[in-house]
Scaffold this active site. Sequence first.
Site, mmCIF file in Angstrom:
data_model
loop_
_atom_site.group_PDB
_atom_site.id
_atom_site.type_symbol
_atom_site.label_atom_id
_atom_site.label_comp_id
_atom_site.label_asym_id
_atom_site.label_seq_id
_atom_site.Cartn_x
_atom_site.Cartn_y
_atom_site.Cartn_z
ATOM 1 N N CYS A 2 58.745 7.913 10.634
ATOM 2 C CA CYS A 2 59.463 6.807 9.831
ATOM 3 C C CYS A 2 59.724 7.161 8.180
ATOM 4 O O CYS A 2 59.169 8.019 7.266
ATOM 5 C CB CYS A 2 58.277 5.879 9.808
ATOM 6 N N ARG A 27 63.895 10.335 9.668
ATOM 7 C CA ARG A 27 62.530 10.429 9.708
ATOM 8 C C ARG A 27 62.466 9.761 11.269
ATOM 9 O O ARG A 27 61.330 9.709 11.660
ATOM 10 C CB ARG A 27 61.945 10.178 8.617
ATOM 11 N N TRP A 74 59.810 5.699 13.990
ATOM 12 C CA TRP A 74 59.729 6.395 14.569
ATOM 13 C C TRP A 74 58.187 5.872 15.690
ATOM 14 O O TRP A 74 57.609 6.021 14.884
ATOM 15 C CB TRP A 74 59.292 7.771 13.929
ATOM 16 N N ASN A 100 54.790 3.853 6.507
ATOM 17 C CA ASN A 100 54.548 5.198 7.458
ATOM 18 C C ASN A 100 53.059 5.600 7.567
ATOM 19 O O ASN A 100 52.704 5.408 6.479
ATOM 20 C CB ASN A 100 55.600 6.059 6.906
ATOM 21 N N GLY A 101 52.787 6.261 8.246
ATOM 22 C CA GLY A 101 51.361 6.507 8.817
ATOM 23 C C GLY A 101 50.691 5.982 10.383
ATOM 24 O O GLY A 101 51.427 5.020 11.647
ATOM 25 N N GLU A 467 61.549 29.590 22.398
ATOM 26 C CA GLU A 467 62.154 28.981 21.201
ATOM 27 C C GLU A 467 63.730 28.076 22.038
ATOM 28 O O GLU A 467 64.182 27.101 21.482
ATOM 29 C CB GLU A 467 62.511 29.470 20.441
ATOM 30 N N LYS A 471 64.499 24.314 22.247
ATOM 31 C CA LYS A 471 65.706 23.586 21.957
ATOM 32 C C LYS A 471 66.934 23.444 22.757
ATOM 33 O O LYS A 471 67.123 21.983 22.918
ATOM 34 C CB LYS A 471 66.967 25.420 21.258
ATOM 35 N N GLU A 474 64.495 19.929 23.737
ATOM 36 C CA GLU A 474 65.055 18.438 22.657
ATOM 37 C C GLU A 474 66.693 18.264 22.758
ATOM 38 O O GLU A 474 66.499 17.203 23.008
ATOM 39 C CB GLU A 474 64.717 19.935 21.182
ATOM 40 N N HIS A 490 53.478 35.769 38.152
ATOM 41 C CA HIS A 490 51.598 34.880 37.785
ATOM 42 C C HIS A 490 51.635 33.999 38.444
ATOM 43 O O HIS A 490 50.888 33.216 38.234
ATOM 44 C CB HIS A 490 50.693 35.576 36.557
ATOM 45 N N LYS A 585 62.470 14.460 12.364
ATOM 46 C CA LYS A 585 62.779 15.543 11.519
ATOM 47 C C LYS A 585 61.138 15.807 11.802
ATOM 48 O O LYS A 585 60.722 16.859 11.331
ATOM 49 C CB LYS A 585 63.868 15.402 11.007
HETATM 50 O O1 M6R Z 1 58.895 20.847 10.045
HETATM 51 P P1 M6R Z 1 57.953 21.782 10.511
HETATM 52 O O2 M6R Z 1 58.718 23.352 10.767
HETATM 53 O O3 M6R Z 1 56.464 21.912 10.122
HETATM 54 O O4 M6R Z 1 58.411 21.124 12.262
HETATM 55 C C1 M6R Z 1 57.723 20.973 13.294
HETATM 56 C C2 M6R Z 1 57.363 21.153 14.552
HETATM 57 O O5 M6R Z 1 58.384 19.708 14.573
HETATM 58 C C3 M6R Z 1 59.443 21.363 14.775
HETATM 59 O O6 M6R Z 1 59.857 22.303 14.693
HETATM 60 C C4 M6R Z 1 60.022 21.071 16.378
HETATM 61 O O7 M6R Z 1 59.563 21.099 17.141
HETATM 62 C C5 M6R Z 1 62.075 21.079 15.638
HETATM 63 N N1 M6R Z 1 62.314 19.579 16.192
HETATM 64 C C6 M6R Z 1 62.143 21.577 16.909
HETATM 65 O O8 M6R Z 1 63.996 21.657 16.605
#
Ligand code: M6R
Length: 590
Positions: A2, A27, A74, A100-101, A467, A471, A474, A490, A585
């Site tokens: 947000c 945000r 959000w 926001n919160g 990672e 990706k 996401e 396993h 983000k």
């Molecule tokens: O801003 P940050 O690095 O603390 O964010 C952590 C995660 O929210 C962030 O890395 C998230 O997993 C990404 N969107 C992944 O691409």
Amino acid sequence: MCGIIGYTGNEAAAPLVFEALTKLEYRGYDSAGIACISEKGLEIKKEVGLLSDVDAKCNFSLLNGHVGIGHVRWATHGKVNAVNAHPHVDCKGKIAVVHNGIIENYQELMGRFKGKHKFLSETDTEILPHLIEDFMAKGKSLEEAVIETTRLIHGSYAFLAISSDCPEKIVGARKDSPLLVGLGESGSFATSDPGAFPAGTNRQAFVEDGEVFVMTPENICFFNPEGNLLQKEFSVFKGVPASAGKGEYDYFMLKEIAEQPDTLRCSIEQEKNFFTELAMDILRAKQVVITACGTSRYAALVGRYLFSRVAKKFCDVIMSSEFQYFSDSIDAATLVIAVSQSGETADVMEGVKRAKEKGAMTLSIVNRPDSLLTRISDKVIHINCGPEISVAATKSFTNQLAIFYLLAYSMVNQFDLAVKKINDISHNMSYSMNGTGEYIQQIAELLKDENDFYYIARGINYAIASEGALKLKEVSYIHAEGMPAGELKHGTLALIDKGVPVVAICPNDYTFDEMLNNMAEAKARGGLIIGVSDRYDPIYDHWIKINEVEEIFYPLVTIVPLQQLAYHLARSRGKNPDKPRNLAKSVTVK
Ligand code: M6R
């Protein structure tokens, strides 16, 4: 998570608020809204969708007045719909609030108003205008009502309130969510992110936890939780690095992937003496704990291998959302390293606060300058990758890795060597990007209808498998799992069937031979093997060729094709990789 913005001044508010929201949209982008006060009173427009779509439906420019507040959402509490979108109002439609919160005790507070106030939404936020309304009905001013409100609410908040009974004024408050104010020639602003300030907003001040402020076009004054006026210094606004547009690229994600050779070179612009000092801190600490979330946590896992392999220093990585459950073992002899692109992830902030309470030393590795995390940490390393707009982290990841190389090498007095090696790698990265892009696009086209992907690797590359899988999930919404290759047998092997893609990160390093065995196990069950390697093997069904680099540096080159694969799979499925559904983000709620 947000974004909020408020403006009061000489100019029409709606266009300025809208412009700021475009910079805050990272945000949250499930709905958006603006409220302005004009001679006609309070007017609100809000709708579901991306900001540009909401504007197309509502036409924000029809809102008149010189005071306005705006929000990009959000969703936390309440579905994504127009009623739950912000701003929220009181019963009489005179007071509007953006927030926001999370107000944790909103249900209990709403219970007190049963039958007295009418709630329209399912949100926690809606309690705020009603509490303010209640206090104002008892004769309090808007600022007094906000101060009283903050005494009743629990949770995290950055909120702005306006009332048609006192046009020109915006009152705001904050606890655990970012908020800052700025004064410019045309008036006063308050926002979640300094990047949203328009040019000319050249004096700024952070709102500290528990503070309440009142903005008029010419002035901003602050109060502590007891309601006493505070003397506050405004600093000259340094400006935020401009976020350039998409340039020749269709999406920020692809642009940010392509920028990595350049941004990697920015990561090494660091003070050698500072790194020597940090290396001593790490070596001296009784225990070192790295905490982070998502992509940043995978960078931390690479860091853990580096500390062990290069400097023989064991450390642990704790997911920030789980950090509190380990805080019993944190003490003054612990060094806690927090890794965060945004520097405002609520789980990370919480972990660092707990570490500080225990007397631990805190070091943060951050991208956003002046973020909340940089302001509470004892020491800060800036990763210098510039603004990262796409929700999927790419260039911030490789710069976080670079910082871990610098730290590990500094622990054995080889900072300069690490700088040189990273500089060399940045050139290898360019090669692998130009060489593989089209081939990866073809693989994506072939595999776009698959439902599950498995990413396997060993040793330092395991974090890269994780990672790569993150990706993919996401941005393309395909289920993916990343795991140590030895772990496959396993349990997960039961899921490998004919044609199931298995992405094997198997550079020609100390893991290669055992990786071959694990690929063979998957292939024997029908798995389709996509090898990411500088060494060919007939076991691959598809070979994504990378450049040969020194063993320990493979993560910096193996991650790039995995980012490209996720991007192309998202595009081939018609998804917008910059704004994945349900995500934002900055994750400022716990
Ligand atoms: O801003 P940050 O690095 O603390 O964010 C952590 C995660 O929210 C962030 O890395 C998230 O997993 C990404 N969107 C992944 O691409």
